[in-house]
Design an enzyme around this catalytic site. Structure first.
Site, PDB file in Angstrom:
ATOM      1  N   CYS A   1       0.830  -1.215   0.000  1.00 28.41           N
ATOM      2  CA  CYS A   1       0.000   0.000   0.000  1.00 28.41           C
ATOM      3  C   CYS A   1       0.862   1.262   0.000  1.00 28.41           C
ATOM      4  O   CYS A   1       0.634   2.191  -0.779  1.00 28.41           O
ATOM      5  CB  CYS A   1      -0.918  -0.012   1.209  1.00 28.41           C
TER       6      CYS A   1
ATOM      7  N   HIS B   1      -2.487   5.083   6.691  1.00 28.59           N
ATOM      8  CA  HIS B   1      -1.118   5.615   6.813  1.00 28.59           C
ATOM      9  C   HIS B   1      -1.175   7.106   6.455  1.00 28.59           C
ATOM     10  O   HIS B   1      -2.076   7.546   5.724  1.00 28.59           O
ATOM     11  CB  HIS B   1      -0.167   4.966   5.804  1.00 28.59           C
TER      12      HIS B   1
HETATM   13  P1  NAD Z   1      -4.760 -11.263   5.956  1.00 31.82           P
HETATM   14  O1  NAD Z   1      -4.093 -11.991   7.047  1.00 31.82           O
HETATM   15  O2  NAD Z   1      -5.822 -10.283   6.271  1.00 31.82           O
HETATM   16  O3  NAD Z   1      -5.384 -12.306   4.920  1.00 31.82           O
HETATM   17  C1  NAD Z   1      -4.699 -13.412   4.448  1.00 31.82           C
HETATM   18  C2  NAD Z   1      -5.665 -14.590   4.372  1.00 31.82           C
HETATM   19  O4  NAD Z   1      -5.038 -15.707   3.743  1.00 31.82           O
HETATM   20  C3  NAD Z   1      -6.133 -15.066   5.753  1.00 31.82           C
HETATM   21  O5  NAD Z   1      -7.543 -15.169   5.734  1.00 31.82           O
HETATM   22  C4  NAD Z   1      -5.470 -16.446   5.900  1.00 31.82           C
HETATM   23  O6  NAD Z   1      -6.254 -17.334   6.659  1.00 31.82           O
HETATM   24  C5  NAD Z   1      -5.395 -16.889   4.460  1.00 31.82           C
HETATM   25  N1  NAD Z   1      -4.404 -17.931   4.172  1.00 31.82           N
HETATM   26  C6  NAD Z   1      -3.268 -18.221   4.828  1.00 31.82           C
HETATM   27  N2  NAD Z   1      -2.616 -19.246   4.196  1.00 31.82           N
HETATM   28  C7  NAD Z   1      -3.383 -19.603   3.135  1.00 31.82           C
HETATM   29  C8  NAD Z   1      -3.275 -20.584   2.113  1.00 31.82           C
HETATM   30  N3  NAD Z   1      -2.217 -21.408   2.051  1.00 31.82           N
HETATM   31  N4  NAD Z   1      -4.264 -20.675   1.189  1.00 31.82           N
HETATM   32  C9  NAD Z   1      -5.338 -19.842   1.221  1.00 31.82           C
HETATM   33  N5  NAD Z   1      -5.492 -18.887   2.176  1.00 31.82           N
HETATM   34  C10 NAD Z   1      -4.529 -18.763   3.120  1.00 31.82           C
HETATM   35  O7  NAD Z   1      -3.578 -10.594   5.106  1.00 31.82           O
HETATM   36  P2  NAD Z   1      -3.692  -9.301   4.199  1.00 31.82           P
HETATM   37  O8  NAD Z   1      -3.559  -8.100   5.056  1.00 31.82           O
HETATM   38  O9  NAD Z   1      -4.874  -9.426   3.315  1.00 31.82           O
HETATM   39  O10 NAD Z   1      -2.346  -9.396   3.362  1.00 31.82           O
HETATM   40  C11 NAD Z   1      -2.241 -10.207   2.219  1.00 31.82           C
HETATM   41  C12 NAD Z   1      -1.083  -9.733   1.377  1.00 31.82           C
HETATM   42  O11 NAD Z   1      -1.350  -8.390   0.980  1.00 31.82           O
HETATM   43  C13 NAD Z   1       0.273  -9.695   2.088  1.00 31.82           C
HETATM   44  O12 NAD Z   1       1.285  -9.937   1.148  1.00 31.82           O
HETATM   45  C14 NAD Z   1       0.365  -8.267   2.570  1.00 31.82           C
HETATM   46  O13 NAD Z   1       1.690  -7.843   2.777  1.00 31.82           O
HETATM   47  C15 NAD Z   1      -0.279  -7.543   1.402  1.00 31.82           C
HETATM   48  N6  NAD Z   1      -0.850  -6.223   1.711  1.00 31.82           N
HETATM   49  C16 NAD Z   1      -1.508  -6.007   2.878  1.00 31.82           C
HETATM   50  C17 NAD Z   1      -2.025  -4.745   3.155  1.00 31.82           C
HETATM   51  C18 NAD Z   1      -2.728  -4.440   4.449  1.00 31.82           C
HETATM   52  O14 NAD Z   1      -2.618  -3.314   4.897  1.00 31.82           O
HETATM   53  N7  NAD Z   1      -3.448  -5.351   5.034  1.00 31.82           N
HETATM   54  C19 NAD Z   1      -1.874  -3.724   2.220  1.00 31.82           C
HETATM   55  C20 NAD Z   1      -1.257  -3.987   1.008  1.00 31.82           C
HETATM   56  C21 NAD Z   1      -0.722  -5.245   0.765  1.00 31.82           C
END
Ligand code: NAD
Length: 340
Positions: free
Chosen positions: A140, A220
């Site tokens: 992000c 942020h």
């Molecule tokens: P999150 O923890 O909210 O969601 C991830 C989901 O994936 C969870 O529901 C988890 O149970 C599931 N999961 C775990 N292992 C799995 C598997 N093997 N198969 C299927 N599902 C599985 O995480 P998020 O915040 O959505 O982040 C996801 C990605 O996006 C990361 O790379 C993170 O760095 C990136 N990201 C996050 C944000 C943020 O602020 N949350 C912003 C931009 C990018």
């Protein structure tokens, strides 16, 4: 034929991407992969979304009484493109499944740049994704910094950018992470990793970033100083920014003085899940001494990468050009530009 999309990981980012895919006229959400049979699985089923699970979790889904449509490998085989939105590092392990099945995959900012062939922010380098099998949409913070840096570089030329990032400590729904009554250096020894990450998108940008973590959950805040090659008055910058895609200009005169107001604004705009896809820049913060420009922008970490993922899908799986893709994405998600 619509592009068949599978979303692996249905958390903060994955659920929003799945929702956005369902709004695209040229895409079909084949299903989502999920590990836990919880309320999010139940609401997905009620919306007609197909669920695919890891083979070893089948008993827990049976016990929860939630109907599933297959295992993760079935989803991967059925989709043209997989968007992997699993937690940091899990995408790397999953990449082996995508490679084995010969599928194109899009990863998120938590994965290392070396896992992929290109890191893409649509406005900046959509075409770099063409013909690639594994790409990444950056974090992000990197997405927001890339958008504004690209604007400044394209319009005026950037000699140097110095950005300070006040990072939200956790997402609103996080139960395990976060800081209370504290401000943490992130890290104490500069620079933060963000500048280097921006250079995966804008290769030659002279950017230096520092970051702190603050005890808030909804956004942020970036404080940006840019030394420009071409002089530009404050008014010129505001006029040009008003025409820039995915930039929302807000004003304290309208009562928007804090990130909490931005969050509330998303509700009044009727945005699903409070999504703010745009960089939110305060008009009053824009300052120019004709050499250095300063501005402040809020970034909704949960949503800003969603349009980028939609464009990334088209970049790897269609022949649509960047402008046409972004036009469709912006129209279907209700993304605005200019002053709200
Ligand atoms: P999150 O923890 O909210 O969601 C991830 C989901 O994936 C969870 O529901 C988890 O149970 C599931 N999961 C775990 N292992 C799995 C598997 N093997 N198969 C299927 N599902 C599985 O995480 P998020 O915040 O959505 O982040 C996801 C990605 O996006 C990361 O790379 C993170 O760095 C990136 N990201 C996050 C944000 C943020 O602020 N949350 C912003 C931009 C990018």
């Amino acid at each position: 034929m619509p592009i068949k999309v599978g979303v692996v990981g249905y958390g903060t980012i994955g659920a929003r991407i799945a929702d956005a895919v369902m709004k695209q006229p040229d895409m079909e959400l084949i299903g989502i992969a999920k590990t836990t049979p919880d309320y999010k699985a139940k609401t997905a089923v009620s919306r007609g979304i197909k669920i695919f699970i890891p083979e070893n979790s089948i008993e827990s889904w049976k016990k929860a009484g939630i109907k599933v449509d297959g295992v993760v490998e079935d989803l991967v085989r059925e989709a043209d493109v997989i968007v992997d939105a699993t937690p940091k590092g899990v995408g790397k392990a999953n990449s082996e499944i995508y490679k084995k099945e010969g599928r194109i995959a899009i990863f998120q900012g938590g994965e290392k740049k070396d896992l992929v062939e290109a890191t893409v922010v649509a406005q900046v380098n959509y075409n770099e994704a063409r013909g690639k099998r594994m790409i990444r949409v950056p974090s992000c913070n990197t997405t927001a910094l890339s958008r504004i840096s690209w604007f400044l570089e394209r319009e005026y030329g950037v000699e140097r950018i110095i950005a300070t990032i006040a990072r939200r400590a956790a997402d609103p729904a996080d139960k395990k992470e976060g800081i209370i009554d504290n401000i943490e250096f992130d890290p104490i020894k500069p620079p933060s990793h963000h500048g280097e990450d921006v250079r995966t998108v804008l290769k030659n940008l002279n950017i230096f970033t520092t970051a702190i973590k603050i005890p808030t959950t909804h956004a942020h805040l970036h404080l940006i100083n840019a030394k420009l090659r071409k002089k530009a008055s404050r008014e010129e910058i505001i006029d040009a920014l008003s025409e820039e895609r995915r930039i929302m200009l807000v004003s304290s005169e309208d009562g928007i003085t804090t990130t909490a107001d931005v969050f509330e604004l998303s509700r009044h705009l009727g945005r699903p899940m409070n999504n703010i896809y745009e960089n939110v820049i305060w008009i009053e913060s824009i300052h120019s001494d004709e050499e250095w420009v300063y501005l402040a922008q809020a970034v909704h970490q949960e949503a800003i990468v969603v349009p980028e993922n939609i464009d990334a899908i088209r970049a790897v799986a269609s022949t649509l050009d960047a402008e046409s893709s972004m036009n469709t994405t912006d129209r279907t998600l209700g993304i605005v530009k200019g002053r709200i």
